[in-house]
Each structure stands twice: as structure tokens, then as C-alpha cells.
Write an enzyme that holds these catalytic residues in place. Structure first.
Site, short mmCIF file in Angstrom:
data_model
loop_
_atom_site.label_atom_id
_atom_site.label_comp_id
_atom_site.label_asym_id
_atom_site.label_seq_id
_atom_site.Cartn_x
_atom_site.Cartn_y
_atom_site.Cartn_z
CB SER A 119 35.48 39.98 43.24
OG SER A 119 36.41 41.01 43.42
CG HIS A 140 38.68 39.26 38.56
ND1 HIS A 140 38.59 38.07 39.24
CD2 HIS A 140 38.75 40.23 39.52
CE1 HIS A 140 38.60 38.31 40.54
NE2 HIS A 140 38.70 39.60 40.74
CD GLU A 152 39.33 34.51 37.79
OE1 GLU A 152 39.41 33.40 38.32
OE2 GLU A 152 38.55 35.40 38.20
CG ASN A 190 37.51 36.03 44.11
OD1 ASN A 190 38.58 35.84 44.68
ND2 ASN A 190 37.23 37.18 43.52
#
Ligand SMILES: NC(=O)c1ccc[n+]([C@@H]2O[C@H](COP(=O)([O-])OP(=O)(O)OC[C@H]3O[C@@H](n4cnc5c(N)ncnc54)[C@H](O)[C@@H]3O)[C@@H](O)[C@H]2O)c1
Length: 285
Positions: A119, A140, A152, A190
Site C-alpha cells: 500500500s 496495487h 494502481e 493512500n
């Protein structure tokens, strides 16, 4: 390079979801967990998830059987030797992931791409643990992987164009919209999301509002599908704490300073849904 056989390492929330989308995309999937019970539990979870989809008329019976037939649960890293892509989804801890990448480098075929579902952590650092840094990137997925529509694809300085193209092709075959991002802490989602989630915990700790009112306010006031405290429980409080710590280390921004309440919950073993309790209680009645 077209990805036909995928290895997934890690049998937690994300590994299970990524296994499902990969197998449904038509890939052969080798699930590797350190313990056979965990690997088998992942397959049992996949069976339950597919059965629900059949019940709801979203999946044909024959397709369910075909998907399950493509999945194999193993414990030995050597079983990943024939995979075109190995996607790591273990605990969000850099030393643990570095060790795994060095092992995967020895266990996988020379042409295999090694990807991480991290992450926040440095993809470049993981690439540096291998002798094939150009074949390492981030892929991701979001939680729950079968539901969330975006992936991602993270390009480290060392990642080759061919690696990024193969990673994009794989994520697209899984039915995802792909966004490209440079290798920096938190990538896109994130980096933007976690200061907000962290500040929600600080707000709760300040006594300004209750848990339920914070979540209700953000759902009704911003049209978010989940409140921040519910979302932290879904992500996992240990994983969330690791993400915030990594962002804080990378950017030194006060917004990223982990809320002490989050660390206290983790220390008490309250990890969110996966442990049965977090900000909310999920204990089976
Ligand atoms: N939870 C989320 O919402 C989410 C979303 C996107 C990405 N991620 C990332 O996915 C990865 C996995 O997260 P998760 O939520 O599935 O975590 P989880 O806590 O559900 O599972 C972690 C898994 O790692 C395994 N593990 C722990 N130590 C290990 C070791 N030394 N060697 C091998 N395996 C080990 C555990 O047995 C477990 O199966 C993390 O990098 C996380 O940041 C999580």
C-alpha cells in the site's frame, strides 16, 4: 508478455481477493501460504464466494467449476517456478517483504515478473532485493479486490516498459481500470486517503464527536459509501497503522503522525473486521 499463470503469496484479505479475480480472468493461480491450512482455507473461502455468486445468478455453475479448477494451494515457494507473474500480498512490513523478494528471486523462473501489492512501501527497495530489478513493479489492488474497480500500477525507477505493459495487461484482464503512478509512498489513493482516516481517529480521540456520528457525518455529508472508522476496520487497523507510519516517515507531515488511539487498538489485538473487533464489534452472535 501475456500473464497466464499467476502466483499469489500471502493468504490474508487481499491475497484471497486477488486470487479470485485472477482465476476469474482465466489465469492459472498458484496460492502460496506458509501453512497448508491457511492455503486450503483460502480455497474454501473462494468456494464460498463463488457459490454465493452462483446463488445470485451472477455466475454459471460450469464457470464456477472452471475457476476452481484453475486454483492450486501450496506451501513451497518452489511451486511458483512456472509462474509468469508472482504477486506478493503479505504483511505490510518492509524487512519481511525484502526477505520474501530475495527468496522469490531464487525460486521463480528468470522471466517471471515479481510484483507487490504493498500500500505504501518502496517498490524500488523491493526491486533492489532481487537480481531482476527491471522485472519488479507494484500492482496495487483495493479492498475488496473482486469489487473495487481500480488498480494502481506502480513504476519504480528500475521497472522496464515491458514489465509495466505486462502488469497493465494483467490488471486489465482482471477487469480493472488501471492508473499509473510513480513509486512514492502511498501512491495516489493512500497518499490522499490516509491523512483523512488518521484525522478521523484523532477527532474521535478528542471527544469532539462519537464514532457513529463521525461515520454518519462523512457518509451523509460527503456521500461516501462508508465512514472513515468503518473503512479503517475493513482495511485492518494493523495494516492502516503501517501505512500511516510509512507515510509519516516519507513525508514528515504532521497530518501523517499516527493517531495514538490507532496504535493502542492494534496493541490490544483489535485489528478490525479480520480479528472480530476494531472501532466496531464484529463478534459472531
Ligand atoms: N487490507 C487492505 O485494505 C489492503 C488494500 C490494498 C493493499 N493491501 C496490502 O496488501 C498486503 C496484505 O494485506 P492484507 O490486508 O491482506 O493483510 P492480512 O493481515 O489480511 O494478511 C497478511 C498475510 O501475510 C502473512 N504473513 C505475515 N507475516 C509473513 C511472513 N513473514 N512471511 C509470509 N507471509 C506472512 C499472514 O500470514 C497473512 O496471510 C499488504 O502489503 C497491504 O498493505 C491491503
Amino acid at each position: 508478455m501475456t500473464i497466464k499463470r499467476v502466483g499469489i503469496v500471502g493468504s490474508g484479505i487481499m491475497g484471497a481477493g486477488i486470487a479470485e479475480v485472477s482465476a476469474k480472468a482465466g489465469c492459472e493461480v498458484v496460492l502460496r501460504s506458509r501453512k497448508q491450512e491457511s492455503a486450503d482455507a483460502m480455497v474454501a473461502g473462494l468456494e464460498r464466494s463463488l457459490a454465493k455468486q452462483v446463488e445470485k445468478g451472477r455466475l454459471e455453475d460450469a464457470e464456477r467449476n472452471a475457476v476452481l479448477g484453475r486454483v492450486k494451494a501450496v506451501t513451497e515457494l518452489g511451486e511458483l517456478s512456472e509462474c509468469d507473474l508472482v504477486l506478493e500480498s503479505i504483511v505490510e512490513d518492509l524487512p519481511t517483504k525484502l526477505e520474501l523478494f530475495a527468496e522469490l528471486d531464487g525460486a521463480c523462473g528468470d522471466d517471471a515478473i515479481l510484483a507487490t501489492n504493498t500500500s505504501t512501501l518502496s517498490v524500488a527497495a523491493l526491486a533492489g532485493a532481487t537480481k531482476r530489478p527491471e522485472k519488479v513493479c507494484g500492482i496495487h489492488f483495493f479492498n475488496p479486490a473482486p469489487v473495487m474497480t481500480v488498480v494502481e500500477v506502480v513504476r519504480a525507477d528500475q521497472s522496464s516498459d515491458a514489465t509495466i505493459a505486462a502488469a497493465r495487461g494483467f490488471a486489465e484482464a482482471c477487469g480493472k481500470d488501471v492508473v499509473d503512478v510513480r513509486d512514492q509512498a502511498g501512491f495516489i489513493v493512500n497518499a490522499l486517503l490516509f491523512p483523512y482516516l488518521n484525522n478521523a481517529v484523532k477527532l474521535l480521540a478528542s471527544g469532539a464527536a462519537t464514532r457513529d456520528d463521525i461515520d454518519t457525518a462523512m457518509k451523509g455529508g460527503c456521500n461516501f459509501p462508508m465512514g472513515p472508522l468503518e473503512l479503517l476496520d475493513l482495511v485492518g487497523l494493523d495494516t492502516s497503522l503501517s501505512i500511516i507510519e510509512a507515510l509519516h516517515a516519507a513525508f514528515g507531515d504532521a497530518n501523517y503522525e499516527p493517531a495514538p488511539m490507532l496504535a493502542e487498538l492494534v496493541a490490544a489485538g483489535k485489528l478490525g473486521r479480520k480479528s472480530g473487533a476494531g472501532f466496531y464489534d464484529y463478534a459472531k452472535k
